[in-house]
Motif scaffolding. Structure first.
Motif, short mmCIF file in Angstrom:
data_model
loop_
_atom_site.label_atom_id
_atom_site.label_comp_id
_atom_site.label_asym_id
_atom_site.label_seq_id
_atom_site.Cartn_x
_atom_site.Cartn_y
_atom_site.Cartn_z
N LEU A 59 0.79 -1.23 0.00
CA LEU A 59 0.00 0.00 0.00
C LEU A 59 0.82 1.28 0.00
CD1 LEU A 59 -2.68 -1.24 2.53
CD2 LEU A 59 -3.00 -0.89 0.08
N GLN A 62 0.41 3.39 -3.05
CA GLN A 62 -0.95 3.81 -3.39
C GLN A 62 -1.76 4.13 -2.14
OE1 GLN A 62 -2.14 0.36 -5.70
NE2 GLN A 62 -1.91 1.57 -7.57
N GLN A 64 -3.91 6.29 -1.73
CA GLN A 64 -5.28 6.67 -2.08
C GLN A 64 -6.24 5.50 -1.95
OE1 GLN A 64 -2.65 6.77 -4.12
NE2 GLN A 64 -3.14 5.88 -6.11
N VAL A 65 -5.75 4.27 -2.09
CA VAL A 65 -6.61 3.09 -1.94
C VAL A 65 -7.17 3.05 -0.52
CG1 VAL A 65 -6.64 0.56 -1.91
CG2 VAL A 65 -5.42 1.77 -3.73
N LEU A 66 -6.29 3.22 0.47
CA LEU A 66 -6.76 3.23 1.86
C LEU A 66 -7.57 4.48 2.19
CD1 LEU A 66 -3.85 1.75 4.01
CD2 LEU A 66 -6.11 0.82 3.60
N VAL A 68 -9.65 6.11 0.21
CA VAL A 68 -11.02 5.90 -0.29
C VAL A 68 -11.74 4.86 0.54
CG1 VAL A 68 -12.37 5.08 -2.26
CG2 VAL A 68 -10.49 6.68 -2.62
N ALA A 69 -11.08 3.75 0.83
CA ALA A 69 -11.71 2.69 1.64
C ALA A 69 -12.09 3.21 3.01
CB ALA A 69 -10.78 1.49 1.75
#
Length: 160
Positions: A59, A62, A64-66, A68-69
């Motif tokens: 992670l 990225q 941004q993955v966490l 958004v989640a």
């Protein structure tokens, strides 16, 4: 009822961000290990993963993955808090959401969550954590107590 959500979530968020700012801008200039008690240090760390640094390698590139989640989770928590009639549960959910929001802001600003609380004993260290994590834990305890109270009320009323 909205005040029972916004106020505790806001307090959790503000306290978390204030403590992180103090650590980053004043206490850890320069970064170092500060022994506060024989079992407690202040030390600066940055977590790019989830709890306890899990999936950091995956992670880190990225965040941004966490982000958004976690934002979706916070929205769900706030909706849940608004629907529950139980004050203890509502407060617990609110402080969890506030703490989570504090960690989201860290990820957005610097790509990682600032951790600085380090408890240890006999050479074993609990993974470093921060004020948001404390609020998330306190929120869980409040929700757990609310659940126990609901169950004990049902037992007394003969509804088990």
């Amino acid at each position: 009822m909205i005040a029972h959500i916004i106020f505790p979530a806001g307090i959790a968020f503000i306290v978390d961000q204030l403590t992180k700012w103090l650590i980053l801008e004043h206490v850890m200039q320069p970064p170092r290990l500060i022994e506060v008690l024989p079992f407690f240090n202040l030390t600066l760390g940055f977590n790019t993963g989830v709890s306890f640094g899990l999936f950091s390698e995956t992670l880190a590139a990225q965040p941004q993955v966490l982000i958004v989640a976690n934002l979706l989770i916070v929205i769900g928590l706030l909706a849940w808090a608004q629907r529950t009639p139980v004050l203890t549960e509502r407060l617990g959910i609110a402080v969890i959401a506030g703490g989570a929001l504090g960690n989201i802001v860290d990820r957005w600003r610097q790509g990682a969550v600032t951790d600085f609380l380090d408890f240890h004993w006999a050479g074993w260290h609990w993974p470093a954590f921060n004020g948001a994590d404390v609020f998330i834990f306190v929120g869980f305890v409040l929700m757990f107590l609310s659940c126990i109270r609901k169950t004990s009320c049902q037992v007394r009323e003969g509804q088990v």
